[in-house]
Design a protein around this motif. Structure first.
Motif, PDB file in Angstrom:
ATOM      1  N   SER A 213       0.825  -1.212   0.000  1.00 12.57           N
ATOM      2  CA  SER A 213       0.000   0.000   0.000  1.00 12.57           C
ATOM      3  C   SER A 213       0.855   1.255   0.000  1.00 12.57           C
ATOM      4  N   ALA A 214       2.036   1.183   0.597  1.00 13.89           N
ATOM      5  CA  ALA A 214       2.986   2.308   0.594  1.00 13.89           C
ATOM      6  C   ALA A 214       4.386   1.748   0.807  1.00 13.89           C
ATOM      7  N   ASP A 215       5.274   1.996  -0.136  1.00 18.83           N
ATOM      8  CA  ASP A 215       6.685   1.593  -0.014  1.00 18.83           C
ATOM      9  C   ASP A 215       7.473   2.762   0.557  1.00 18.83           C
ATOM     10  N   TYR A 216       8.397   2.478   1.459  1.00 17.14           N
ATOM     11  CA  TYR A 216       9.219   3.549   2.013  1.00 17.14           C
ATOM     12  C   TYR A 216      10.693   3.152   2.008  1.00 17.14           C
ATOM     13  N   ALA A 217      11.554   4.174   1.981  1.00 16.98           N
ATOM     14  CA  ALA A 217      13.005   3.973   1.980  1.00 16.98           C
ATOM     15  C   ALA A 217      13.625   4.888   3.025  1.00 16.98           C
ATOM     16  N   SER A 218      14.717   4.465   3.575  1.00 13.55           N
ATOM     17  CA  SER A 218      15.404   5.200   4.629  1.00 13.55           C
ATOM     18  C   SER A 218      15.637   6.666   4.247  1.00 13.55           C
ATOM     19  N   GLY A 219      15.198   7.557   5.149  1.00 17.45           N
ATOM     20  CA  GLY A 219      15.441   8.976   4.948  1.00 17.45           C
ATOM     21  C   GLY A 219      14.529   9.669   3.967  1.00 17.45           C
ATOM     22  N   HIS A 220      13.556   8.970   3.390  1.00 20.43           N
ATOM     23  CA  HIS A 220      12.669   9.555   2.387  1.00 20.43           C
ATOM     24  C   HIS A 220      11.208   9.390   2.803  1.00 20.43           C
TER      25      HIS A 220
END
Length: 147
Positions: free
Chosen positions: A98-105
């Protein structure tokens, strides 16, 4: 499948619809913010943890006849990479991000989520670290009988 004119269409491959849905907008509202405690939780969503969130009967959403809710999911300050999965409570967790996330973003994703029979949706953090989560409610769908 192609129709008589040779055009491939969705109607040609989809079964007939027995019922429809009507979108019911609500004034956009934050129903969860783990940093401020909105939604009754003031702690990050743990690594590989699931959070249950009541979506019917509050914030302008009907208590019955709700088939799905339209949500905006935000991970404002992740420290590692991962993804969130939003799905109907009391159902198997799907393999859909549903939502991809990456370190610091900071990351955001939209999710149209079926409401569980108990009026709740589940939010699963598939990442290796705890994350703060904001969830905005944009509206909901009601089931309409056709015929």
């Amino acid at each position: 499948m192609k129709d008589a004119s040779g055009v491939c269409g969705l109607a040609a491959i989809s079964p007939p619809i027995a019922s429809g849905s009507t979108f019911q907008p609500v004034s956009p509202v934050r129903i969860l913010n783990t940093r401020t405690g909105a939604g009754g939780r003031i702690a990050k969503l743990g690594a590989h943890a699931t959070l249950k969130l009541k979506v019917t009967g509050a914030h302008g959403v009907s208590t019955s006849g709700v088939s799905a809710v339209d949500l905006d999911l935000t991970v404002p300050s992740p420290t590692d990479s991962g993804y969130l999965v939003a799905y109907a409570d009391r159902t198997a967790r799907p393999d859909v991000h549903s939502a991809d996330y990456a370190s610091g973003h900071p990351a955001a994703g939209a999710a149209l989520v079926k409401a569980g029979t108990d009026g709740e949706v589940d939010l699963y953090n598939a990442g290796p670290t705890a994350v703060d989560v904001d969830i905005g409610l944009l509206g909901y769908y009601t089931v309409d009988a056709v015929g």
